[in-house]
Design a protein around this motif. Structure first.
Motif, PDB file in Angstrom:
ATOM      1  N   GLU A  86       5.905 -15.167  44.688  1.00  0.00           N
ATOM      2  CA  GLU A  86       6.372 -15.134  43.303  1.00  0.00           C
ATOM      3  C   GLU A  86       6.645 -16.541  42.799  1.00  0.00           C
ATOM      4  O   GLU A  86       6.285 -16.897  41.662  1.00  0.00           O
ATOM      5  CB  GLU A  86       7.633 -14.278  43.222  1.00  0.00           C
ATOM      6  CG  GLU A  86       8.127 -14.067  41.788  1.00  0.00           C
ATOM      7  CD  GLU A  86       9.313 -13.126  41.745  1.00  0.00           C
ATOM      8  OE1 GLU A  86       9.858 -12.952  40.625  1.00  0.00           O
ATOM      9  OE2 GLU A  86       9.679 -12.546  42.791  1.00  0.00           O
TER      10      GLU A  86
ATOM     11  N   GLU B  33      -0.303 -10.968  35.203  1.00  0.00           N
ATOM     12  CA  GLU B  33       0.329 -11.613  34.052  1.00  0.00           C
ATOM     13  C   GLU B  33      -0.010 -13.097  34.007  1.00  0.00           C
ATOM     14  O   GLU B  33      -0.288 -13.663  32.927  1.00  0.00           O
ATOM     15  CB  GLU B  33       1.849 -11.425  34.132  1.00  0.00           C
ATOM     16  CG  GLU B  33       2.311  -9.995  33.888  1.00  0.00           C
ATOM     17  CD  GLU B  33       3.818  -9.881  34.019  1.00  0.00           C
ATOM     18  OE1 GLU B  33       4.485 -10.932  34.189  1.00  0.00           O
ATOM     19  OE2 GLU B  33       4.336  -8.744  33.947  1.00  0.00           O
TER      20      GLU B  33
ATOM     21  N   THR C 126       4.680 -18.508  39.752  1.00  0.00           N
ATOM     22  CA  THR C 126       5.411 -19.044  38.602  1.00  0.00           C
ATOM     23  C   THR C 126       5.152 -20.536  38.438  1.00  0.00           C
ATOM     24  O   THR C 126       4.927 -21.033  37.320  1.00  0.00           O
ATOM     25  CB  THR C 126       6.910 -18.791  38.791  1.00  0.00           C
ATOM     26  OG1 THR C 126       7.147 -17.374  38.937  1.00  0.00           O
ATOM     27  CG2 THR C 126       7.698 -19.305  37.599  1.00  0.00           C
TER      28      THR C 126
ATOM     29  N   LEU D 167       2.564  -9.335  38.722  1.00  0.00           N
ATOM     30  CA  LEU D 167       2.899 -10.697  38.321  1.00  0.00           C
ATOM     31  C   LEU D 167       1.662 -11.585  38.311  1.00  0.00           C
ATOM     32  O   LEU D 167       1.479 -12.418  37.409  1.00  0.00           O
ATOM     33  CB  LEU D 167       3.958 -11.267  39.287  1.00  0.00           C
ATOM     34  CG  LEU D 167       4.382 -12.719  39.030  1.00  0.00           C
ATOM     35  CD1 LEU D 167       4.992 -12.868  37.631  1.00  0.00           C
ATOM     36  CD2 LEU D 167       5.373 -13.193  40.107  1.00  0.00           C
TER      37      LEU D 167
END
Length: 334
Positions: A9, A70, A13, A67
């Motif tokens: 994650e 996205e 990011t 995620l």
């Protein structure tokens, strides 16, 4: 194992932030394409990070996968916006480079004009084409047969002296009229025929205000069953009316041409004076025989005029030599 989802994650990011910054700073379309391949290509950084999904627990995979999607959508959106912006800049730069300043003075290119001889000849051709005639041309360097003999000029006939011309070493000559086209066309075509024959001619004339050794002539002729001198008169009347833009008195004076019988000179009344404008006549049977037409079945007529003479009358030119002087002060009037 418990930290692995958090690591992926964090990597996604951080990748998203770095990629968006790089895309925003890209200045060219090629550079933008390099970034697309580096982040979203098959071997790009997003694909490398997603390679670790297999090590996650079944419960964590959907969340990290969502995620990742996205991040991919965000990067693709950033790429599309940047591409549109760069393309707009490129188009604007091209438009500015190719902009025509309409306030600047233009490059002057003088417009040419049609020479009065050409315009007169074109006008005559248009009239006869409207009457159903065919335009035909022929050689300016001609044989004695086509220029004289086939047109009923006997070898020792005095009429040849009136059309003395330039003779070439091989026995040929420069044609003295466009009547040679009459013979050549009829040899190749069966009657009925209606032909207009324009072109340049040559005669040994002393150059003065009304004569030139090189001049232009338009001849027209027709052959069919039952043609008479009356058809010739009607054709000439229509032609002169259209050529000069008004109906005018005309008269026919008996004359002599070897290739027509009977023959006549045509005069027209122009501005209160009688002017000789052309010669004409019904085609001599000997001419029809020379091209293989039966004079017992077919008759015809022919007429011809000098283009220079008609141009001088139309434009009120006082000296034929003005037409050949190439004086722009004179030619720009037309």
């Amino acid at each position: 194992m418990t930290n692995q989802p958090n690591d992926l994650e964090a990597q996604l990011t951080a990748l998203k932030q770095d990629a968006q910054n790089a895309i925003a700073s890209a200045e060219t379309l090629p550079r933008l394409e390099e970034l697309r391949l580096a982040y979203l290509g098959k071997k790009g950084q997003v694909s490398q990070i997603l390679g670790g999904l297999g090590k996650l627990s079944p419960d964590e995979r959907p969340r990290i996968g969502a995620l990742a999607n996205e991040v991919k959508e965000a990067l693709q959106t950033a790429l599309d916006k940047k591409r549109s912006a760069l393309q707009a800049v490129q188009i604007q730069a091209q438009l500015e480079a190719e902009t025509l300043d309409v306030t600047m003075p233009p490059v002057y290119r003088p417009q040419g004009r049609v020479h009065p001889l050409n315009s007169t000849m074109d006008r005559a051709i248009d009239i006869f084409v409207g009457l159903g005639y065919t335009v035909a041309t022929g050689p300016e360097m001609e044989t004695d047969y086509y220029n004289f003999e086939a047109l009923n000029f006997l070898p020792d006939h005095p009429a040849r002296d009136m059309q003395d011309t330039i003779y070439l070493p091989d026995g040929n000559l420069l044609r003295t009229h466009t009547s040679n086209i009459q013979i050549r066309y009829m040899e190749e075509n069966d009657p009925p025929v209606r032909v207009i024959a324009p072109g340049r001619c040559y005669r040994r004339d002393t150059v003065d205000a009304t004569h030139a050794a090189v001049f232009h002539q338009v001849e027209f002729f027709a052959v069919d069953e039952g043609l008479t001198f009356a058809d010739l008169k009607g054709t000439i009347k229509v032609f002169l009316q259209q050529m000069f833009g008004e109906e005018m008195p005309i008269r026919f004076r008996a004359s002599y041409f070897p290739f027509t019988e009977p023959s006549a000179e045509v005069d027209m009344q122009w501005k209160g004076k009688w002017l000789e404008i052309m010669g004409c006549g019904t085609i001599d049977p000997n001419v029809l025989k020379a091209v293989g037409y039966d004079p017992e079945v077919y008759t015809g007529f022919a007429a011809g005029f000098g283009v220079e003479r008609v141009a001088m009358v139309l434009h009120q030119i006082d000296d034929i030599r003005r037409l050949y002087s190439s004086d722009l002060r004179f030619l720009r009037q037309f």
